[in-house]
Design an enzyme around this catalytic site. Structure first.
Site, short mmCIF file in Angstrom:
data_model
loop_
_atom_site.label_atom_id
_atom_site.label_comp_id
_atom_site.label_asym_id
_atom_site.label_seq_id
_atom_site.Cartn_x
_atom_site.Cartn_y
_atom_site.Cartn_z
N CYS A 1 -38.54 15.65 1.00
CA CYS A 1 -38.81 16.48 2.07
C CYS A 1 -39.02 15.97 3.39
CB CYS A 1 -40.16 17.32 1.73
SG CYS A 1 -40.40 18.89 2.82
N CYS B 1 -44.69 19.75 -1.94
CA CYS B 1 -44.27 20.07 -0.61
C CYS B 1 -43.60 21.22 -0.68
CB CYS B 1 -43.32 19.04 -0.16
SG CYS B 1 -42.73 19.27 1.26
#
Length: 375
Positions: free
Chosen positions: A103, A200
């Site tokens: 991410c 995330c």
């Protein structure tokens, strides 16, 4: 003397206290600050509450309080294609991925950085606990922050020089308690907001239930290394190497020691378990890693060097010797002492003292030149 008012900094604001204080500090230092909230996932939690909406409300309140403009940007498509598909692919292959690193590499410090530059930003600032230092040659180095307990260099380990030279970490010389105190003194609405946990952008959901929505689980046998069936697993993707909790196995006539996951057999759909923390099947003396990235640039020739390493977050550094292969951007990493539960799919992160050198992805672990049957 530099006029900070002519330097535009886009701050990634999540609604949390860290990114809010980052924006506040930059504003106090005279920078031209713009706050931007990223929406990368449909954040409806298990209770039906859209946490992204709540977080954006906090961003707006903080931005109004400190007097900066704010925007919202949607990266759901990029996150789905570049992070989540990788996440599912790794679990399907029996590995344990780290989506937070992907991410950061693909969304926060790539798509979002590109967006910030399109807003004529000179820098992107984030609320991560990490530190950068520029040497006399203009090369940016990644360093551990002041707050070692919150150190997030592990999750930033696969960024490039091109990315980190445009990034600021305003919290690099602060501890978390100091950050909260600054937020309280400034009257920020989220000064006492709890830290986010979980994957995330996916947050604090029931992980097993969440994963089953995208990957159908196939239960199978739990077996000992010699093939004796001792239980049933709910799906190989739900277990990681070295795991103890959630196996549902009791003591045996031979031993009262707890059970641990020591391997996976994908072909037979079997979870391999063994009693005892110190199972030799959990210890490796070498690992292979691919996709190696170094903050100061990848070496152009094969090289060997000493370093320390982490292969999971919050782990104490362990001593290693790294043999880097330039053509393939891979590395053979030899442990000074046998290392427990080296897990394929996780990140290898290298350090030299206070400097984070970079990292890659763990492909396999070995003991006495024999590949461990981890996946």
């Amino acid at each position: 003397m530099v006029d900070n008012s002519k330097i535009r900094v886009v701050v990634g604001m999540s609604g949390g206290v860290d990114s809010s204080v980052s924006a506040l500090l930059l504003k106090q230092q005279g920078y031209d600050v713009v706050g931007v909230f990223m929406k990368n996932w449909d954040d409806t939690n298990d209770d039906g509450v859209c946490t992204a909406t709540e977080d954006y409300e906090d961003v707006k309140k903080v931005a109004d309080k400190i007097g900066i403009p704010y925007y919202s940007i949607n990266f759901e498509k990029e996150y789905w294609e570049r992070v989540f598909q990788y996440f599912l692919k790794e679990y399907k292959a029996g590995r344990t991925p780290n989506p937070d690193i992907m991410c950061n590499t693909e969304v926060k410090f790539k798509s979002f950085l590109e967006y910030a530059l399109d807003l004529d930003a000179d820098y992107l600032a984030m609320g991560h606990y990490a530190k950068t230092m520029v040497d006399e040659n203009g090369v940016t180095h990644m360093m551990r922050p002041k707050d070692g307990n919150k150190d997030q260099t592990y999750f930033l380990s696969q960024l490039t020089q091109e990315q980190i030279k445009r990034v600021m970490f305003p919290l690099q010389d602060l501890t978390k308690p100091e950050v909260r105190r600054i937020a309280e003194e400034a009257g920020l609405v989220n000064a006492k907001k709890k830290d986010s946990t979980g994957i995330c952008f996916i947050g604090e959901r029931n992980f097993k239930h969440f994963l089953s929505e995208f990957l159908p689980a196939q239960g199978g046998d739990m077996v000992t290394p010699d093939g004796k069936v001792v239980g049933h697993h709910a799906g190989l993707m739900y277990y990681t190497i070295g795991q103890r909790q959630g196996l549902g196995l009791g003591s045996t006539k031979e031993s009262t020691a707890p059970w641990f996951v020591v391997g996976k057999d994908l072909e037979k759909n079997q979870l391999i378990v063994e009693q005892g923390y110190d199972s030799p099947r959990l210890y490796a003396d070498r690992l292979q890693a691919s996709g190696m990235t170094f903050f100061t640039g990848n070496p152009e020739e094969d090289t060997e060097f000493k370093a320390t390493a982490k292969f999971r977050y919050r782990q104490c550094d362990v001593g290693v010797t790294v043999k880097y292969h330039a053509a393939s951007k891979t590395a053979d990493v030899y442990f000074d002492e046998p290392a427990r539960a080296v897990t394929p799919g996780q990140a290898l992160v290298l350090y030299n003292g206070e400097e984070c050198l970079g990292g890659g992805n763990i492909d396999a672990a070995f003991k006495d030149d024999k590949k461990l049957q981890l996946v």
